[in-house]
Design a protein around this motif. Structure first.
Motif, PDB file in Angstrom:
ATOM      1  N   ALA A   1      44.422  -0.247  19.288  1.00  0.00           N
ATOM      2  CA  ALA A   1      44.854   0.412  20.339  1.00  0.00           C
ATOM      3  C   ALA A   1      45.056  -0.488  21.633  1.00  0.00           C
ATOM      4  CB  ALA A   1      43.852   1.476  20.551  1.00  0.00           C
ATOM      5  N   TYR A   2      44.138  -1.408  22.066  1.00  0.00           N
ATOM      6  CA  TYR A   2      43.862  -2.149  23.060  1.00  0.00           C
ATOM      7  C   TYR A   2      44.998  -3.285  23.152  1.00  0.00           C
ATOM      8  CZ  TYR A   2      39.634   0.170  24.735  1.00  0.00           C
ATOM      9  OH  TYR A   2      38.690   0.995  25.101  1.00  0.00           O
TER      10      TYR A   2
ATOM     11  N   ALA B   1      49.458   7.920  13.822  1.00  0.00           N
ATOM     12  CA  ALA B   1      49.778   6.546  13.590  1.00  0.00           C
ATOM     13  C   ALA B   1      48.580   5.534  13.781  1.00  0.00           C
ATOM     14  CB  ALA B   1      50.925   6.168  14.582  1.00  0.00           C
ATOM     15  N   LEU B   2      47.956   5.761  14.919  1.00  0.00           N
ATOM     16  CA  LEU B   2      46.728   4.803  15.002  1.00  0.00           C
ATOM     17  C   LEU B   2      45.875   4.544  13.814  1.00  0.00           C
ATOM     18  CD1 LEU B   2      45.446   2.703  16.821  1.00  0.00           C
ATOM     19  CD2 LEU B   2      44.356   4.497  17.912  1.00  0.00           C
ATOM     20  N   HIS B   3      45.543   5.945  13.280  1.00  0.00           N
ATOM     21  CA  HIS B   3      44.458   5.608  12.073  1.00  0.00           C
ATOM     22  C   HIS B   3      45.095   5.397  10.858  1.00  0.00           C
ATOM     23  CE1 HIS B   3      42.016   7.973  15.171  1.00  0.00           C
ATOM     24  NE2 HIS B   3      41.001   7.632  14.504  1.00  0.00           N
ATOM     25  N   LEU B   4      46.450   5.796  10.717  1.00  0.00           N
ATOM     26  CA  LEU B   4      47.141   5.311   9.627  1.00  0.00           C
ATOM     27  C   LEU B   4      47.135   3.476   9.412  1.00  0.00           C
ATOM     28  CD1 LEU B   4      49.904   8.010   8.890  1.00  0.00           C
ATOM     29  CD2 LEU B   4      48.015   7.440   7.377  1.00  0.00           C
ATOM     30  N   LEU B   5      47.727   3.056  10.560  1.00  0.00           N
ATOM     31  CA  LEU B   5      47.825   1.811  11.139  1.00  0.00           C
ATOM     32  C   LEU B   5      46.445   1.042  10.734  1.00  0.00           C
ATOM     33  CD1 LEU B   5      50.199   1.478  13.955  1.00  0.00           C
ATOM     34  CD2 LEU B   5      50.561   0.412  11.607  1.00  0.00           C
ATOM     35  N   ALA B   6      45.233   1.471  11.419  1.00  0.00           N
ATOM     36  CA  ALA B   6      43.849   1.007  11.129  1.00  0.00           C
ATOM     37  C   ALA B   6      43.475   0.955   9.476  1.00  0.00           C
ATOM     38  CB  ALA B   6      43.022   1.852  12.131  1.00  0.00           C
ATOM     39  N   ALA B   7      43.964   2.050   8.839  1.00  0.00           N
ATOM     40  CA  ALA B   7      43.742   2.070   7.228  1.00  0.00           C
ATOM     41  C   ALA B   7      44.194   0.872   6.400  1.00  0.00           C
ATOM     42  CB  ALA B   7      43.980   3.467   6.863  1.00  0.00           C
TER      43      ALA B   7
ATOM     44  N   PRO C   1      37.302   5.535  22.829  1.00  0.00           N
ATOM     45  CA  PRO C   1      38.085   5.030  24.018  1.00  0.00           C
ATOM     46  C   PRO C   1      39.265   4.286  23.565  1.00  0.00           C
ATOM     47  CG  PRO C   1      35.838   4.417  23.946  1.00  0.00           C
ATOM     48  CD  PRO C   1      36.008   5.075  22.570  1.00  0.00           C
ATOM     49  N   GLY C   2      39.374   3.608  22.249  1.00  0.00           N
ATOM     50  CA  GLY C   2      40.655   3.033  22.078  1.00  0.00           C
ATOM     51  C   GLY C   2      41.719   3.997  21.583  1.00  0.00           C
ATOM     52  N   LEU C   3      41.448   5.191  21.079  1.00  0.00           N
ATOM     53  CA  LEU C   3      42.285   6.266  21.041  1.00  0.00           C
ATOM     54  C   LEU C   3      42.795   6.602  22.161  1.00  0.00           C
ATOM     55  CD1 LEU C   3      44.012   8.337  19.179  1.00  0.00           C
ATOM     56  CD2 LEU C   3      41.952   9.725  19.048  1.00  0.00           C
TER      57      LEU C   3
END
Length: 198
Positions: free
Chosen positions: A123-124, A93-99, A43-45
């Motif tokens: 994401a939200y 980008a989202l997963h790199l930032l989350a890491a 959902p976030g993605l």
């Protein structure tokens, strides 16, 4: 306990994600407390991809010569650009930032939530950036700051840390995501130059 807004079956995922926008913008602490699903990233993605799609579509529609024309067709160029940035750049980008955010949380949050929750918070938090494609520098700076505040609140709520610690560990990801990714720094530079400060 309230079920997360995006888990309700009353209208499908698209409608649920759309309903998440006012929730995160107007009542962020409550949204992050009840609208984040442990172990769920989809959902976030999808939300982040939707934000980027709207933002970039606005930019391509309103900015003069926003990108090079491919094969003589501005429409083809726009479709190609949107496909790349939404389907490939945004998830990466989202997963790199989350890491990065997870690593930054390690020293300050002993009882932190999982990576999937961090993905959703990032994401939200981008909800204000729906308007980042509108070429008004003051608006773009505002949505960047607003998104940063949402990220800090979300990290504080989800990972059970103080606002101050959340601000400390969330500043770098916010700068990368909203300052550079959604061009808030570029807009700020434009404003400062307009005001003869730089």
């Amino acid at each position: 306990m309230n079920k997360p807004a995006h888990s309700r079956p009353d209208g499908g995922l698209a409608l649920a994600l759309l309903k998440a926008v006012p929730g995160v913008l107007l009542t962020p602490r409550r949204f992050f407390r009840t609208g984040i699903l442990p172990g769920e990233q989809a959902p976030g993605l999808l939300f982040a991809m939707g934000v980027v799609l709207v933002s970039e579509t606005l930019r391509l529609s309103l900015v003069r010569d926003p990108l090079p024309v491919f094969d003589g067709s501005s429409v083809l160029s726009a479709v190609l650009w949107l496909s790349i940035v939404v389907l490939f750049v945004t998830p990466a980008a989202l997963h790199l930032l989350a890491a990065l955010q997870t690593v930054l949380l390690i020293p300050v949050a002993n009882d932190r939530a999982g990576v999937s929750e961090t993905v959703q918070v990032l994401a939200y938090s981008s909800a204000p950036c729906l308007l980042a494609g509108i070429p008004i520098p003051a608006l773009r700076v505002f949505v960047g700051v607003y998104a940063t505040v949402l990220l800090v609140l979300g990290l504080s709520e989800i990972h059970d840390i103080s606002f101050e610690r959340s601000l400390l560990v969330g500043s770098l990801p916010a700068a990368l995501a909203f300052g550079y990714g959604f061009r808030a720094f570029d807009a700020l530079t434009t404003l400062l130059a307009r005001w003869y400060i730089i």
